[in-house]
Design a protein around this motif. Structure first.
Motif, PDB file in Angstrom:
ATOM      1  N   GLY A   1       0.803  -1.212   0.000  1.00 16.55           N
ATOM      2  CA  GLY A   1       0.000   0.000   0.000  1.00 16.55           C
ATOM      3  C   GLY A   1       0.837   1.263   0.000  1.00 16.55           C
ATOM      4  O   GLY A   1       2.063   1.240  -0.156  1.00 16.55           O
ATOM      5  N   ASP A   2       0.168   2.386   0.210  1.00 18.67           N
ATOM      6  CA  ASP A   2       0.805   3.702   0.171  1.00 18.67           C
ATOM      7  C   ASP A   2       1.326   4.064   1.548  1.00 18.67           C
ATOM      8  O   ASP A   2       0.610   4.627   2.379  1.00 18.67           O
ATOM      9  CB  ASP A   2      -0.205   4.752  -0.317  1.00 18.67           C
TER      10      ASP A   2
ATOM     11  N   SER B   1       1.309   7.955   2.787  1.00 12.84           N
ATOM     12  CA  SER B   1       0.110   8.631   3.291  1.00 12.84           C
ATOM     13  C   SER B   1      -0.349   8.092   4.633  1.00 12.84           C
ATOM     14  O   SER B   1      -1.296   8.605   5.225  1.00 12.84           O
ATOM     15  CB  SER B   1      -1.032   8.500   2.268  1.00 12.84           C
TER      16      SER B   1
ATOM     17  N   TRP C   1       8.436  10.621  -1.459  1.00 15.43           N
ATOM     18  CA  TRP C   1       7.848  10.405  -0.131  1.00 15.43           C
ATOM     19  C   TRP C   1       8.142  11.535   0.844  1.00 15.43           C
ATOM     20  O   TRP C   1       7.508  11.620   1.887  1.00 15.43           O
ATOM     21  CB  TRP C   1       8.386   9.103   0.471  1.00 15.43           C
TER      22      TRP C   1
END
Length: 273
Positions: free
Chosen positions: A171-172, A175, A238
């Motif tokens: 996943g991210d 965030s 990032w």
């Protein structure tokens, strides 16, 4: 330039390690205690405190003391040589390890209070490679440091209490809450900006005495080295601190390019008993 730079903690043992790493060539050469005491004096370290710092390096197994007539010399231990080599690699490659695929290294240890010294040495090196603490005994880095950590574990003899994982996030991650839990990225960016503000005027050679060059170069090296403890080298997408890091690296390398030679020459002069 003096050791009152607020980007560093000018501890005598840290200064000694910075001096050995930057100017002692080869690292296996003996160094005269009197010259080291004089060098530390430039940074406000009293002679008594300088000798205590040298004694503590011996106690920590990082140096050996030798008396030759009325002179006392020190040589660096194998463990110290390993630490200096690891430090040089980490600093020289800072900002160059970002991997678009983002392979993480996770480290779990069960070192108890009865092995506090080993635990402290291990954790210091994990922090120096940008690891963040997930929870007690669990550390994470967004870099593939498996080989480096395995080498460190072998050097410290703690393989019975450490497990290393190579992992890939799902996943991210950017965030989610993980990055903010592991690192204060706003502080990282701010420190890089302060470094640039402090040293950008030194990117071009200026008139400076050999002693001034030695002090300035040593403080700058120690200030830049401190980034290794706080910068996980996240991929540029990032983290907004990547731009500040790039600028700081340029300033550091350009200033070091002309400061290193006179600083090294002055150190060699100090070491002549």
């Amino acid at each position: 330039m003096h050791a009152d730079d607020d980007l560093i903690e000018a501890q005598p043992q840290n200064l000694l390690m910075a001096i050995f790493g930057a100017y002692l060539q080869p690292h296996t050469a003996p160094v005269w205690s009197g010259g080291l005491v004089t060098a530390l004096g430039y940074f406000g370290v009293a002679p008594t405190a300088a000798r205590v710092a040298l004694a503590r390096l011996v106690q920590r197994g990082l140096a050996e003391r030798h008396r030759e007539g009325r002179f006392v010399n020190y040589t660096l231990s194998e463990r110290c040589l390993h630490l200096l080599d690891d430090s040089e690699k980490r600093i020289s490659k800072l900002g160059e390890r970002s991997d678009p695929t983002v392979t993480w290294t996770l480290v779990w240890h069960t070192l108890p209070d009865s092995r506090k010294v080993e635990r402290s040495n291990f954790v210091k090196q994990l922090r120096f490679h940008g690891f963040g603490q997930m929870q007690d005994g669990m550390w994470a880095s967004p870099q593939d440091y498996v080989a480096e950590v395995a080498d460190l574990v072998d050097t410290l003899g703690i393989g019975d209490a450490v497990t290393i994982f190579r992992a890939a996030p799902f996943g991210d991650v950017a965030s989610g809450p993980l990055l903010g839990h592991l690192w204060d990225l706003d502080e990282v960016a701010e420190r890089y900006r302060r470094f640039v503000d402090r040293y950008r005027d030194l990117t071009r050679p200026r008139e400076m005495s050999p002693r001034q060059a030695f002090v300035t170069c040593t403080v700058m090296l120690e200030a830049f080295r401190a980034f290794a403890n706080i910068d996980p080298e996240l991929p540029e997408l990032w983290s907004r601190h990547a731009g500040a890091r790039k600028e700081a690296i340029v300033v550091f390398r350009e200033a070091l390019g002309w400061l290193k030679e006179p600083a090294t020459a002055h150190f060699q002069e100090l070491m002549r008993a």
